[in-house]
Design a protein around this motif. Structure first.
Motif, PDB file in Angstrom:
ATOM      1  N   THR A  13      75.945  32.814 -21.031  1.00 12.27           N
ATOM      2  CA  THR A  13      75.539  33.875 -20.107  1.00 12.27           C
ATOM      3  C   THR A  13      76.645  34.894 -19.926  1.00 12.27           C
ATOM      4  OG1 THR A  13      74.552  32.017 -18.952  1.00 12.27           O
ATOM      5  CG2 THR A  13      74.324  34.152 -17.922  1.00 12.27           C
ATOM      6  N   ARG A  14      77.864  34.379 -19.704  1.00 12.07           N
ATOM      7  CA  ARG A  14      78.991  35.277 -19.451  1.00 12.07           C
ATOM      8  C   ARG A  14      79.330  36.065 -20.721  1.00 12.07           C
ATOM      9  NH1 ARG A  14      81.215  38.582 -17.381  1.00 12.07           N
ATOM     10  NH2 ARG A  14      83.329  38.659 -16.551  1.00 12.07           N
ATOM     11  N   THR A  51      81.890  23.146  -9.458  1.00 10.16           N
ATOM     12  CA  THR A  51      82.009  24.346 -10.264  1.00 10.16           C
ATOM     13  C   THR A  51      82.796  24.062 -11.545  1.00 10.16           C
ATOM     14  OG1 THR A  51      82.049  25.551  -8.212  1.00 10.16           O
ATOM     15  CG2 THR A  51      82.713  26.755 -10.161  1.00 10.16           C
ATOM     16  N   ILE A  74      76.819  28.393 -19.128  1.00  5.50           N
ATOM     17  CA  ILE A  74      77.801  29.232 -18.422  1.00  5.50           C
ATOM     18  C   ILE A  74      78.520  30.133 -19.417  1.00  5.50           C
ATOM     19  CG2 ILE A  74      79.992  29.169 -17.175  1.00  5.50           C
ATOM     20  CD1 ILE A  74      78.974  26.501 -15.924  1.00  5.50           C
ATOM     21  N   GLU A  94      82.255  31.108 -15.101  1.00  5.79           N
ATOM     22  CA  GLU A  94      82.257  30.176 -13.980  1.00  5.79           C
ATOM     23  C   GLU A  94      80.817  29.894 -13.574  1.00  5.79           C
ATOM     24  OE1 GLU A  94      84.715  30.024  -9.789  1.00  5.79           O
ATOM     25  OE2 GLU A  94      84.820  31.780 -11.070  1.00  5.79           O
ATOM     26  N   GLY A  95      80.525  28.679 -13.211  1.00  2.00           N
ATOM     27  CA  GLY A  95      79.170  28.366 -12.768  1.00  2.00           C
ATOM     28  C   GLY A  95      79.106  26.923 -12.350  1.00  2.00           C
ATOM     29  N   SER A  96      77.954  26.497 -11.813  1.00  2.00           N
ATOM     30  CA  SER A  96      77.918  25.141 -11.297  1.00  2.00           C
ATOM     31  C   SER A  96      77.523  24.172 -12.388  1.00  2.00           C
ATOM     32  CB  SER A  96      76.979  25.036 -10.101  1.00  2.00           C
ATOM     33  OG  SER A  96      75.713  25.452 -10.453  1.00  2.00           O
TER      34      SER A  96
END
Lengths: 201, 192, 173
Positions: free
Chosen positions: C163-164, C87, C160, C80-82
């Motif tokens: 990174t996750r 979002t 996103i 999840e991220g912007s």
């Protein structure tokens, strides 16, 4: 004549093109016909519900606090729409997003409740609510059809292809904010043009 | 900690409330005929949006969440905003008549301005902190004022222009808004 | 005395309306609560079976371990991220060796017609079979083609996911 209460909202006093009310949801959710229909159904429920309730209790509402009373009634109907849409049509609910709770500040609703339902009997208010909502639906669906056809090169309503894809390079700008303003400008100019022609005759 | 500058630039330019999110369109077309009234409306909106952001955030976080009545947010927010605007009007009228003369007539219009309600809802939807919400509210107000001022400037000149009769007044205003929105699309993709 | 009477006369209807409204909404909330939870749950479960078809899932701390025939195949997790205008939430399936199996966008608020293409198979299929370090746009030195006119959205979702994925890789190691 009672039927007038129904038809006046659809044509003569169309809330969008004649009264210029409810512009925000009109432009924001008119990217697809699906969204436009969903929004209109929400508005229909809220407007008819609030009109009827306010009209029923119009003698009991003290004039000093009438606006807060109207707002609470309207906001309650909006919340009901919001909750049930989330539960039963989640995809539509997600696409309409914050524009569902924003029905509460849609000027059409407060406008009709204040100007009409708080003064007229229930049956008239019911018809007025239905008429105005249909008027709103006509306006928003008209704009959404233009935008959807031009921006995707096709038209699909709830999964059914109404117009098959006719171009591979549609005008995406119609989907973006400028397209919304442009569409309503041209529709309004056409209406003006028609009225001017009528005057001349 | 969210990036406050990003919130501010986002609310003013990239996701301009009027030109991108279509919030507050009624006053945008209603009071944009003269620059002076646009400015008055703009200041009133900036002030109300900033305060409303703070109040609704506090109510949401300390009342609605602990009591698990998040579903009451639409009702509470609109009531709080309406009450706040009403109180503000009374206070200004009593203590500062000259300010009331300048802003007073715009205040009642703000209750049904969806931009104010919109910013309150966006704050909780985006899960901003108190400071983030206030910054978002203030910047959204600035963005609104900016759009309103640009629009009123254009419309003052349009008065003198020879516009086809069918396009007079509102249609041409919508076309101008389309061009403005197109110009604001240039901010798309700014990232901080 | 007169003014007290007036206040009472004015406020009682308003208070009554508020009470009725609160009661009605509580009832509607109770009526829809179960369904809304179910809907939200179905969104997650549905996307789980998309990223790892035919697998069963065990919920771990903040990811799911995907089992096929009792053997751990990999992990599924929500990233999840912007994005460009809101979002972006996506479900990611990753094999144990750090190769992506599939991604599925759960929700996003990108520009209709441009940024929303990040949710379409043409774009998301690119992630399948890529290693974590290649989950970057081509112009950033990776193997993902960005969508024309929606570089920001494309980059946002790529970052996103990567990174996750890196986080989950470190957790499970």
């Amino acid at each position: 004549m009672k039927l007038d209460e129904l038809t006046k909202g659809v044509f003569k006093y169309n809330p969008i093109f004649y009264l210029m009310l409810g512009l925000c949801p009109l432009l924001a959710v008119s990217t697809r016909v699906d969204n436009a229909l969903g929004m209109s159904l929400g508005v229909l429920f809220v407007l008819v519900g609030s009109n009827v309730i306010i009209s029923l209790f119009r003698q009991w509402i003290p004039p000093e606090v009438r606006i807060p009373c109207f707002i609470v009634v309207i906001a309650s109907f909006v919340t009901i729409v919001d909750l049930f849409m989330h539960g039963y049509v989640p995809e539509l609910h997600e696409r309409l997003g914050i524009y569902i709770p924003l029905i509460v500040v849609n000027c059409i609703i407060l406008g009709r409740v204040e100007a009409f339902a708080s003064k007229k009997p229930v049956s008239h208010s019911l018809l007025d609510g239905i008429g105005m909502s249909i008027g709103f639906m006509l306006g928003i669906v008209a704009i959404a059809s233009v935008r959807e056809v031009l921006s995707t090169g096709a038209m699909t309503i709830f999964g059914y292809a109404i117009i098959p894809i006719f171009t591979e390079t549609p005008a995406t700008v119609m989907l973006l904010p400028p397209g919304a303003f442009l569409t309503i400008a041209i529709i309004m100019a056409l209406i003006n043009y028609k009225n001017i022609r009528k005057e001349r005759k | 900690m969210e990036n406050l500058l990003a919130i501010a630039v986002g609310a003013i330019f990239v996701n301009n409330f009027v030109l991108f999110r279509f919030l507050g369109l009624c006053p945008f077309f209603g009071v944009s005929k003269k620059t002076s009234s646009a400015l008055g409306m703009g200041f009133a909106v900036i002030f109300v949006m900033t305060c409303a952001s703070a109040i609704t955030w506090l109510i949401y976080t300390y009342l609605l969440i602990p009591f698990e009545i998040k579903f009451m947010r639409t009702v509470t927010f609109i009531l709080v905003i309406a009450t706040f605007v009403q109180l503000l009007e009374m206070v200004i009228r009593k203590h500062n008549p000259s300010l009331y003369k300048a802003l007073g007539i715009y205040l009642p219009l703000i209750t049904t301005n969806c931009a104010v309600m919109g910013v309150a809802l966006l704050n909780v939807e985006e899960e901003y902190s108190l400071i983030g919400s206030v910054v978002n509210g203030f910047s959204a107000g600035i963005g609104f004022t900016l759009a309103l001022l640009l629009m009123s400037g254009i419309r003052e000149r349009l008065e003198l222009a020879d516009v086809p009769r069918s396009f007079e007044d509102l249609p041409i205003a919508f076309i101008s808004a389309a061009l403005l929105a197109l110009a604001f699309m240039a901010f798309s993709g700014m990232r901080l | 005395m007169e003014s007290v009477k007036r206040i009472v006369r004015i406020s009682i209807p308003l208070i009554l309306i508020c009470i009725v409204s609160g009661a009605t909404l509580t009832v509607s909330n109770d009526m829809t609560k179960g369904r809304i939870e179910e809907v939200e749950e179905r969104k997650i479960n549905g996307s789980l079976s998309i990223v790892f078809p035919g697998a069963s899932f065990n919920k771990m701390d903040d990811y799911y371990s995907a089992m096929i025939n009792g053997e751990e195949m990999g992990y599924a997790f929500v990233a999840e991220g912007s994005g460009y205008s809101g979002t972006i939430k996506t479900m990611v399936g990753m094999y144990q060796n750090g190769t992506i199996s599939r991604i599925h966008v759960i929700s996003q608020l990108e520009t209709p017609g441009l940024g929303t293409q990040i949710a379409e198979p043409d774009f998301t299929n690119q992630f399948s079979g890529k290693r974590i370090e290649d989950i970057r746009l081509r112009r950033d030195g990776g193997l993902i083609d960005s969508i024309t006119g929606a570089t920001i959205s494309s980059r946002a979702i790529t970052e996103i996911v990567r990174t996750r994925a890196e986080e989950v890789m470190n957790e499970t190691r």
